[in-house]
Write an enzyme that holds these catalytic residues in place. Structure first.
Site, PDB file in Angstrom:
ATOM      1  N   SER A   1       0.974  -1.092   0.153  1.00 32.39           N
ATOM      2  CA  SER A   1       0.168   0.147  -0.042  1.00 32.39           C
ATOM      3  C   SER A   1       0.854   1.175   0.056  1.00 32.39           C
ATOM      4  CB  SER A   1      -0.867  -0.031   1.120  1.00 32.39           C
ATOM      5  OG  SER A   1      -2.043   0.978   1.058  1.00 32.39           O
TER       6      SER A   1
ATOM      7  N   GLU B   1      -8.801  -5.134  -5.135  1.00 28.19           N
ATOM      8  CA  GLU B   1      -7.993  -4.177  -4.150  1.00 28.19           C
ATOM      9  C   GLU B   1      -9.183  -3.283  -3.205  1.00 28.19           C
ATOM     10  OE1 GLU B   1      -5.057  -3.442  -3.127  1.00 28.19           O
ATOM     11  OE2 GLU B   1      -3.806  -4.461  -4.785  1.00 28.19           O
TER      12      GLU B   1
ATOM     13  N   HIS C   1      -7.493  -5.607  -0.740  1.00 29.26           N
ATOM     14  CA  HIS C   1      -6.355  -4.795  -0.277  1.00 29.26           C
ATOM     15  C   HIS C   1      -5.717  -5.273   0.918  1.00 29.26           C
ATOM     16  CE1 HIS C   1      -3.617  -1.242  -0.612  1.00 29.26           C
ATOM     17  NE2 HIS C   1      -3.937  -1.156   0.768  1.00 29.26           N
TER      18      HIS C   1
END
Length: 485
Positions: A190, A320, A409
């Site tokens: 991330s 995600e 994610h």
């Protein structure tokens, strides 16, 4: 448990050694960012006398509290703001044996939208890496306004400068923990993955790592200097002070956090779109890395010559945006809601959402929006980053769907660290053990000799698909959905 002591440039540190793994936690790699050091580049860690006890995690960067709706993300975000002694520019080291030498080194940069997170999150425990012969390091760095404002009398990109300082600490000290300073892999997920992608372009980071792994990140999530300066002025107005380093140093970290959070909630929000009408923070991340200084002098989308010899492993999850990013609030959206949400940060929102079934009766507007965000925010810029990297490049996609959030994610992180047992609440139960072994060993292999076990991403665009049965397949990420490509 036995005690092991290692000498660093700032003094000796004593950690614990249990079941073949030694841990050294909370080691300062730079001076505390307080007083005149606040909003300034990191300085060297202050020396200490005797052996510093390094058996518990240290302080963490100032950050807002995790939203209750995202409580199951705690294994990825860590304990929140831990004030401790204020020396939150610290790192943690796991090693199989401080007395050995020449072991590969992996340095992990945590995610959290450049606003939250720490290197002490449970998912990042380095025990499995150490048991497999790797020296694993996790890092804290400045977040939010503390790390990414641009102020007269200060410097931009202090969060990235902290990361570079940590990598220099590794270069200068890691041999004492059994690591090889010339075989360092920096990786992150991330915001941490985006940090790695940007460090590949930073001349200040050149030569500090041999390999890089970018998980759910890319090199396009940064703001131009003039946009960061405008955002800083908005923050100063909210605080009722001047946008200068001296004025901001007179404020507490808690003051900054409250104003930063308020900027995300006020209407109208600050306009953070670039010249193409796109907000690289997607309306969710306020303070981002900034281009236009000595840390990131190149424009976005430019390959860097100094990363030519750096091998890159890069990938995303298949879904995600299923977790976070507002997805929990999209369920009741109609088509107009979805268009309005996307139009705040992207041009031609309705045409773009049409490609994801906005007006298809079998697709809810919320699902169309979530799918579009997955590609816009992650998969498409990841593909572009992979294509322009000048060195050897390997691509993967994490496609295993958990019962709670699908292939969302952050879900790949516990598999990489072999901490899926610790992260059962995030995953939604037990994880496929074979998938955990395969991913973890691929990261170890890449860090050891630069080959994760599948072909490089050349003209064939082959990627590893990490599912219950990992297999090779074509990279299906669109190159640029805004243009239909």
């Amino acid at each position: 448990m036995t005690v092991r002591t290692v000498t660093t440039e700032a003094g000796r540190v004593s950690g614990d050694h249990t079941d073949g793994v030694a841990r050294f936690l909370g080691i300062p790699y730079a001076a505390a960012p307080a007083g005149e050091r606040r909003f300034a580049p990191p300085g060297p860690a202050e020396r200490w006398a005797g052996a510093r006890i390094a058996t518990s995690y240290g302080a963490t960067a100032p950050q807002p509290q995790l939203h209750p709706a995202h409580a199951n993300l705690a294994p990825l975000t860590g304990p929140g703001w831990v004030t401790g002694d204020g020396d939150y520019l610290n790192l943690n080291v796991w090693t199989p044996d401080p007395g050995s030498s020449g072991l590969p080194v992996m340095v992990y940069l945590h995610g959290g939208g450049f606003m939250i997170g720490s290197g002490s999150a449970p998912a990042f425990d380095g025990t499995s890496f150490a048991r497999d012969g790797v020296v694993l390091v996790t890092v804290n760095y400045r977040l939010g306004a503390e790390g990414f404002v641009s102020l007269p009398g200060g410097t931009p990109n202090n969060g990235l400068r902290d990361q570079i300082a940590a990598l220099r600490w590794v270069r200068d000290n890691i041999a004492g923990f059994g690591g090889e300073p010339d075989n360092v892999t920096v990786f992150g997920e991330s915001a941490g993955g985006t940090s790695v992608a940007l460090l590949l372009r930073s001349p200040l980071a050149a030569g500090l790592f041999r390999r890089a792994i970018v998980q759910s990140g890319h090199d396009e999530m940064a703001r131009r200097l003039e946009v960061t300066e405008e955002l800083t002025r908005s923050l100063a107005a909210r605080l009722g002070t001047s946008p200068t380093a001296d004025a901001f140093r007179a404020l507490t970290a808690a003051d900054l956090l409250r104003a930063q959070t308020a900027l995300l909630r006020i209407e109208p929000r600050p306009d953070l779109r670039d010249g193409t009408g796109v907000d690289p923070g997607h309306g969710r991340a306020l303070f981002l890395p900034t281009t236009g200084d000595e840390v990131l002098p190149d424009p976005l989308g430019a390959a860097s010559a100094h990363s030519l010899g750096v091998a890159l492993l890069i990938g995303t999850t298949l879904e995600e945006a299923n977790l976070g990013f507002g997805a929990d609030g999209f369920a009741d959206f109609d088509a107009d809601d979805a268009v309005a949400e996307l139009a705040a940060t992207y041009p031609d929102a309705e045409a773009l959402l049409d490609r994801y079934g906005l007006h298809d009766p079998s697709v809810t507007p919320g699902r169309a929006l979530t799918s579009a965000y997955t590609d816009l925010m992650f998969r498409s810029p990841r593909r572009r980053t992979a294509r322009r990297h000048p060195g050897p490049t390997f691509v993967y996609e994490f496609a295993w769907r958990s019962p709670l959030h699908g292939a969302a994610h952050g879900l790949d992180v516990p598999f990489v660290f072999d901490t899926t047992q610790t992260c059962r609440d995030l995953i939604g139960g037990a994880a496929p053990s074979g998938l955990t072994r395969t991913m973890h060993q691929a990261w170890v292999a890449f860090a050891t000799h630069g080959d994760p076990g599948w072909p490089a991403y050349d003209d064939t665009r082959i990627a590893m698909q990490f599912d219950a049965g990992p297999h090779l397949g074509e990279d299906t990420a669109p190159d640029d959905i805004r243009s239909g490509g």
